[in-house]
Write an enzyme that holds these catalytic residues in place. Sequence first.
Site: not given
Length: 773
Positions: A293, A315-317, A319
């Site tokens: 990230h 982004s991921d959760y 992240g």
Amino acid sequence: MGRLRRRTLLTAASGTVAVGIAGGGTARADEGSAGTGGAASADGVGGGRKGGPYDAKVRALLGRMTVDEKLGQLQQLSWTGDTGPGGGQTAEAEEAARKGKLGSVLNVYGAKSTNALQRIAVEESRLGIPLLFGLDVIHGFWTTFPIPLAQASSFDPAVSERDGEVSAKEARSNGVHWTFSPMMDVTHEPRWGRIAEGSGEDTYLAAAFAAAKTRGYQGDREAGELAAKDRVAACAKHFVAYGGAEGGRDYNTVDVSEAKLRNVYLPPFKAALDAGVATVMASFNTISGVPAHGNQHTLTDILKKEWGFDGFVVSDYTGIQELIAHGFAADGADAGRLALGAGVDMEMVSTHLVDHGRKLLKSGRITVGRLDDAVARILRLKFELGLFDHPYVDEDSAITEPSKAARSAARKAAARSMVLLKNDQEALPLSPSVGSVAVVGPFADSTDLHGTWSGPGAQKFPAVTVADAVRAAAPKAKVTAVKGVDAEGKDTSGVQDAVAAAKAADVTVVVVGEPPAWSGEASSRSDITLPGAQEELISAIAGTGKPFVVVLVNGRPLTVGGWLDSAPAVLEAWHPGIEAGHAIADVLFGAVNPGGKLPVTFPRTVGQVPIYYNHENTGRPYDADNKYTSKYLDLAHGPQFAFGHGLSYTSFSVGEPKASTRRISAGALRKGDTVEVAVSVRNTGERAGDEVVQLYLHDPVASIVQPVRRLRGFRRVSLEAGKSTTVRFRLRAEDFGFWTNDTGGTFVLEKGDVDIYVGNSSLATNRTSLTIA
């Protein structure tokens, strides 16, 4: 002694640097230069498509937006679902939408629910910018297809494309615009739970399926099909090298060279980009010490500049928040600064860009140009999806259940994805006229066969059980279903009942494996044998002396050595989805002749992991007669089942490969010339069936040691008994070359001999060679 080889560079300007995958498992060259386009622009309309159809509209809208509204577009909040820490953010989402300070919402679906929230954003906010609704539609919405790893076993990308089409139609009618799929993380780790969500251990195979799934979801993006009522935006994830997690432990560290990054982990993403993928998701892992990230090298230098990616990165959760836990960011403001600066455009669930964006702008730690670039990328997709013109879905037209056609497609996909691992004395197929069948095991009468990340359909529409499907496939048979042991193998009180049923039946089908919750995200295992006492159940059934077969339902490769010898036949069914039972019965009773192949190596024991077919050779390769070579003292050499392995109810012969030339110049390859490899394949048995013809390359002498085999072509063919055909593969420059460890990577095409193997698994012995001069 080996031979000297002069290195010849294949430059980006040649137009053949990046790998793309065409239908049928052959590679094609990228049309564009890998070194142009994609830079974030100061005018706020960056991202590669200069003069695109929506740039003027995006620019005009940007000019009307306040800083807070721009920052709001970078924010995605979670509705009522919860796929990680933080929980639902329903109230916050409604309030932010009303103020025009929200770009996207995660986990909301249903025409009525999405319309209600969309009306707040469109009709109550100042600028009326519509929301983008995202959902994890991984292998089905209402209609659950087999897990992605199973789909890769089909060696038929059309299977994933069909899944994408059905899923997109169902999801879009329920207000979902965007799916967080396909996942294309190449991995050599069966302990890693998320192996279930990808296509296994091979880069080339993963690239083919990534491109196909992207087309299935999106249609032809260049032709404007994203705006259609039956399409959704896809998301290539997880960028990048997530599958290299140390120890197979989810979210863990990845240490990877530039060459490995570009040769193994990046090509599937490039294939998805070539197929038009609209978005990319950053991964949870570090990449050689730098969290994904916050990794400018991967997100901006490669993805946006080198590849010219014009979509946006989400982004991921949480992240971005996790940059702090990584030890990379000092606090929330620092995390937001680093992520945006690296190339993340939208923040999922955590709120650091919204919370700290104004101060970061004022202090100069983020720029207006980069902010506008991120917003422009998000707005452009909303225009492409047609959300400004049609923000709502027709509630009367929402699909509320799997259609007959969708179920049929899922059933066909599941059967096509199954792999016959073993079939001694032709134990399979079973006869539909069999007098009695015992179906035993924790999954004999279970509906828990959808698999990990199975979508809302898994809760609403149970999977067809194996026992019920056997009753339908053998309507005159007496069918008895006995659990024997529970799914985790703790309760063994029913083993004797299962034994009694087996003794009373003509044949027993033992259905064992993993619960779906045992694979997927946050579901790593240190022990990949059958859980609990399931092996004990198989042994008890084997002890009856009566005929039996084993069906595996699982989300990862398992170690099966403890009971394999006692089982006459073993069918790898994976987690097959909503039509699980019917698809399994189709194969067991011969209505479908299995033709799937393993997309991942099955180890003999977890102590061999990582074990994968495309490994590099050592200076002391395995020699059974020499202790001082690479092997284990206490274990037979090689895997239990090799990559590409899979049997059939018929037999096939694959001939010797013939290349169109035995010598070709590097210059000709750089200019786009190709080498055709032809091979004959014949059905030598008495049934119609499918064979997957596989082509592998080996470069025996190179400036960077090359894998012992690299898959560079595959074709699944159907042949009637006694019939033959010729399969042709076309090899290009990118098939023969590789990336080096130079900073930023250099793709090289080196002179010398190349071995070409063709057969029906990675153990193929039929061989020819050619020389690159």
